[in-house]
Write a protein that holds these residues in place. Structure first.
Motif, PDB file in Angstrom:
ATOM      1  N   ALA A 441      50.170   3.900 -18.357  1.00 35.52           N
ATOM      2  CA  ALA A 441      50.823   3.562 -17.095  1.00 35.52           C
ATOM      3  C   ALA A 441      50.332   4.454 -15.964  1.00 35.52           C
ATOM      4  O   ALA A 441      50.139   3.997 -14.829  1.00 35.52           O
ATOM      5  CB  ALA A 441      52.341   3.684 -17.254  1.00 35.52           C
ATOM      6  N   HIS A 442      50.115   5.740 -16.241  1.00 33.23           N
ATOM      7  CA  HIS A 442      49.628   6.667 -15.216  1.00 33.23           C
ATOM      8  C   HIS A 442      48.233   6.269 -14.738  1.00 33.23           C
ATOM      9  O   HIS A 442      47.943   6.254 -13.529  1.00 33.23           O
ATOM     10  CB  HIS A 442      49.617   8.076 -15.794  1.00 33.23           C
ATOM     11  N   ILE A 480      52.707  -1.706 -19.522  1.00 29.99           N
ATOM     12  CA  ILE A 480      52.743  -2.750 -18.488  1.00 29.99           C
ATOM     13  C   ILE A 480      54.184  -3.010 -18.045  1.00 29.99           C
ATOM     14  O   ILE A 480      54.455  -3.254 -16.863  1.00 29.99           O
ATOM     15  CB  ILE A 480      52.078  -4.029 -19.029  1.00 29.99           C
ATOM     16  N   THR A 481      55.119  -2.962 -18.980  1.00 27.22           N
ATOM     17  CA  THR A 481      56.523  -3.123 -18.625  1.00 27.22           C
ATOM     18  C   THR A 481      56.975  -2.025 -17.671  1.00 27.22           C
ATOM     19  O   THR A 481      57.757  -2.267 -16.731  1.00 27.22           O
ATOM     20  CB  THR A 481      57.390  -3.126 -19.893  1.00 27.22           C
ATOM     21  N   GLN A 482      56.480  -0.788 -17.887  1.00 28.33           N
ATOM     22  CA  GLN A 482      56.814   0.325 -17.000  1.00 28.33           C
ATOM     23  C   GLN A 482      56.299   0.056 -15.585  1.00 28.33           C
ATOM     24  O   GLN A 482      56.988   0.314 -14.588  1.00 28.33           O
ATOM     25  CB  GLN A 482      56.210   1.618 -17.532  1.00 28.33           C
ATOM     26  N   LEU A 483      55.081  -0.495 -15.462  1.00 34.00           N
ATOM     27  CA  LEU A 483      54.539  -0.822 -14.140  1.00 34.00           C
ATOM     28  C   LEU A 483      55.335  -1.944 -13.473  1.00 34.00           C
ATOM     29  O   LEU A 483      55.512  -1.957 -12.244  1.00 34.00           O
ATOM     30  CB  LEU A 483      53.069  -1.223 -14.261  1.00 34.00           C
ATOM     31  N   ALA A 484      55.802  -2.884 -14.290  1.00 29.34           N
ATOM     32  CA  ALA A 484      56.621  -3.964 -13.727  1.00 29.34           C
ATOM     33  C   ALA A 484      57.939  -3.422 -13.202  1.00 29.34           C
ATOM     34  O   ALA A 484      58.429  -3.860 -12.147  1.00 29.34           O
ATOM     35  CB  ALA A 484      56.862  -5.035 -14.785  1.00 29.34           C
ATOM     36  N   HIS A 485      58.559  -2.460 -13.884  1.00 27.17           N
ATOM     37  CA  HIS A 485      59.784  -1.837 -13.394  1.00 27.17           C
ATOM     38  C   HIS A 485      59.538  -1.050 -12.124  1.00 27.17           C
ATOM     39  O   HIS A 485      60.440  -0.876 -11.306  1.00 27.17           O
ATOM     40  CB  HIS A 485      60.376  -0.930 -14.475  1.00 27.17           C
ATOM     41  N   ASP A 486      58.281  -0.545 -11.961  1.00 27.70           N
ATOM     42  CA  ASP A 486      57.931   0.172 -10.732  1.00 27.70           C
ATOM     43  C   ASP A 486      57.542  -0.767  -9.600  1.00 27.70           C
ATOM     44  O   ASP A 486      57.123  -0.296  -8.534  1.00 27.70           O
ATOM     45  CB  ASP A 486      56.785   1.143 -11.021  1.00 27.70           C
ATOM     46  N   HIS A 487      57.637  -2.098  -9.845  1.00 30.96           N
ATOM     47  CA  HIS A 487      57.299  -3.114  -8.838  1.00 30.96           C
ATOM     48  C   HIS A 487      55.840  -3.023  -8.413  1.00 30.96           C
ATOM     49  O   HIS A 487      55.498  -3.302  -7.250  1.00 30.96           O
ATOM     50  CB  HIS A 487      58.217  -2.982  -7.616  1.00 30.96           C
ATOM     51  N   LEU A 488      54.970  -2.632  -9.331  1.00 34.38           N
ATOM     52  CA  LEU A 488      53.540  -2.593  -9.027  1.00 34.38           C
ATOM     53  C   LEU A 488      52.809  -3.805  -9.566  1.00 34.38           C
ATOM     54  O   LEU A 488      51.753  -4.180  -9.042  1.00 34.38           O
ATOM     55  CB  LEU A 488      52.914  -1.323  -9.620  1.00 34.38           C
ATOM     56  N   VAL A 489      53.314  -4.428 -10.604  1.00 30.25           N
ATOM     57  CA  VAL A 489      52.705  -5.621 -11.170  1.00 30.25           C
ATOM     58  C   VAL A 489      53.792  -6.639 -11.426  1.00 30.25           C
ATOM     59  O   VAL A 489      54.989  -6.296 -11.515  1.00 30.25           O
ATOM     60  CB  VAL A 489      51.956  -5.305 -12.484  1.00 30.25           C
ATOM     61  N   ALA A 490      53.356  -7.868 -11.527  1.00 26.12           N
ATOM     62  CA  ALA A 490      54.261  -8.964 -11.879  1.00 26.12           C
ATOM     63  C   ALA A 490      53.765  -9.585 -13.172  1.00 26.12           C
ATOM     64  O   ALA A 490      52.560  -9.833 -13.327  1.00 26.12           O
ATOM     65  CB  ALA A 490      54.299 -10.006 -10.768  1.00 26.12           C
TER      66      ALA A 490
END
Length: 560
Positions: A441-442, A480-490
């Motif tokens: 994620a980083h 990828i789920t972590q990035l989705a929670h950060d509103h960076l990906v859908a």
């Protein structure tokens, strides 16, 4: 049963009890036929010995059986009549006399036979020599080369006698010479068996060439240059690596200074005081390319030889020997003289070496310099690369290690900004262990913030991330789920994740991705205070946020 079998059976029944002098024929349970012939009495046990041969059953079995029986009878008659009573010394000397060899090789074989074979087993009759006798002979030589030393078990050494073992390579030469002699006896129908076949020879140890070091080679060259007749010879031996006899056989017509080529096609052999020219060791002709410094040295040496011949009232012919004790160069320098002079030189310098090790020096220097093995084999005149690998494997491994180090230095290491999207970067936790999904994620977050993954771009799939980071697919999916929670990906089921924004807030210095993830995913209350992730209530159903296509289109379009 075939007709041949029936015929053979009828013949066997007619001679149900053949005489001992004619041999016997019997059929084995497998159907094959065994022929046995009397071969004398074993001197150690006093029992009768028989020579046998097995013939498979076939339509021509009758003819083959008769031929085998006659062959064994002939060998048996020779083993205990006439030649069978010959001694080992007589057989070996006869074998050496009939071989097609050069005189130097024939002399070497004769010396081996006279020194070791004749004194130890030369008196034994050839039919009485056993495998045990040969192996006992080899064991004695490996303990002490003195045949009168009857040491058993531990070595017994006194002031008058110190045991000196014979080298394993020399014992192996004796083994091969005796085996070849007995093979000739089989061809000559002197014997029906070869006891050397089952004899175990000492194993050959690994070769250990010990070339002089560069410092020793410099000292040897400096001392050799004090004599203008010997300095060029030592230099050329180091520069070309050719053999001693080949070096003595060189003529000025073999040197092409314009193309810097040296042709090697002859060698000098010597037997006592007699010298003659012969082919090279492998009967081949090779060309060696010399460097400019060596060509300049040989040109100056040629000019010096001509001047000296003129001063002595003679001339130097074009086909004169390159290194010659005569003023006109009509005679070659004896190889034994070269060895003797070099031994005196190195002993005066305190260096334990020999002339042949100059050849090892040339080979090892070429290999360590990175010259390919095929070129080294051609310059040394080896039959194939196996000989070169056998003798110089240690230097080849050293050169290979240096090559790998050199290649590693030549390859540029990528900087942190040149990493492709999804490339792993060092990221560890407080305990020093790699962070699994937070690491992925980083890295993806950095790619989004730095523009390597622009808005609307697709994120690498779960399978690709799992293969890149060597993790389980579930770990990549969690990143990828972590990035989705950060509103960076859908994310959409069945499709790759799509980048929705790249204007995320930069991370604070010293903060860890885990804490940032908690801060960004923590809901905010009406008072503006972030609620703890442990106490916040998640909705029952969380649908992925759809990408803002209008915003992505605006960011992707050029600014007016």
């Amino acid at each position: 049963m075939s007709k041949a079998t029936t015929a053979s059976t009828t013949r066997r029944n007619q001679h149900h009890r053949p005489s001992q002098a004619q041999g016997s024929v019997e059929q084995l349970p497998s159907g094959s036929w065994r022929i046995r012939v009397y071969a004398g009495v074993d001197p150690s046990t006093g029992r009768s010995r028989y020579a046998s041969e097995t013939i498979p059953d076939s339509p021509t079995a009758l003819i083959e059986i008769e031929e085998a029986r006659q062959r064994l009878l002939t060998a048996g008659r020779g083993s205990h009549q006439g030649h069978g009573d010959s001694t080992v010394a007589g057989l070996v000397n006869r074998h050496i006399a009939l071989l097609s060899l050069t005189e130097t090789t024939r002399q070497r074989y004769s010396e081996l036979a006279a020194t070791h074979i004749v004194p130890m087993i030369g008196h034994i009759r050839i039919r009485y020599l056993t495998t045990e006798t040969l192996e006992d002979c080899y064991a004695q030589l490996r303990r002490c080369r003195d045949h009168n030393c009857h040491t058993t078990g531990r070595r017994r050494q006194t002031r008058e006698h110190v045991c000196r073992p014979l080298a394993a390579s020399t014992v192996r030469k004796l083994h091969f010479l005796i085996g070849a002699a007995y093979h000739s006896a089989l061809r000559w129908k002197w014997l029906a068996r070869n006891p050397v076949v089952d004899t175990r020879a000492p194993s050959a140890g690994p070769p250990r060439p010990r070339p002089p070091s560069r410092e020793q080679a410099t000292r040897i060259l400096a001392a050799a240059w004090t004599d203008p007749d010997w300095g060029p010879m030592v230099w050329l031996a180091m520069a070309s690596g050719i053999r001693r006899g080949e070096l003595c056989a060189l003529r000025w017509t073999d040197l092409d200074t314009a193309r810097r080529l040296l042709v090697v096609e002859r060698s000098i052999a010597h037997l006592g005081t007699t010298l003659w020219e012969k082919d090279t060791k492998l009967h081949t002709r090779r060309h060696i390319l010399l460097d400019h410094k060596t060509i300049a040295m040989l040109t100056a040496y040629h000019h010096y030889r001509r001047q000296r011949a003129t001063q002595l009232g003679g001339t130097l012919p074009d086909d004169a020997f390159l290194f010659s004790p005569a003023r006109d160069g009509h005679t070659p320098r004896p190889p034994a003289t070269v060895t003797q002079w070099y031994r005196h030189l190195t002993r005066a310098l305190g260096i334990a070496t020999s002339w042949h090790k100059l050849r090892h020096f040339n080979a090892t220097e070429l290999i360590t310099a990175g010259v390919d093995l095929r070129t080294v084999v051609g310059r040394l005149g080896h039959a194939d690369g196996g000989t070169t690998l056998k003798y110089y494997s240690a230097w080849i491994r050293e050169a290979d290690q240096r090559a790998s180090t050199t290649l590693a230095r030549l390859l540029p290491l990528p900087s942190s900004t040149d990493n492709p999207p999804g490339t792993p970067t060092p990221l560890t936790t407080r305990r020093g262990q790699p962070t699994s999904y937070l690491t992925i994620a980083h890295n993806l977050r950095d790619d989004i913030e730095n523009g390597r993954l622009p808005c609307g771009a697709t994120v690498p799939s779960t399978a690709e991330l799992a293969a890149t980071y060597h993790v389980a697919p579930s770990t990549a999916h969690r990143a990828i789920t972590q990035l989705a929670h950060d509103h960076l990906v859908a994310t959409t089921p069945g499709h790759r994740a799509i980048v929705t924004a790249h204007d995320a807030e930069p991370r604070e210095e010293g903060s860890t991705p885990h804490r940032q993830a908690e801060a960004m995913t923590a809901p905010v209350t009406a008072s503006g205070i972030a609620r703890s992730p442990r106490t916040r209530h998640r909705p029952a159903t969380a649908r992925p946020r759809k990408p803002n296509l209008i915003r992505c289109a605006r960011e992707a379009s050029p600014v007016a």
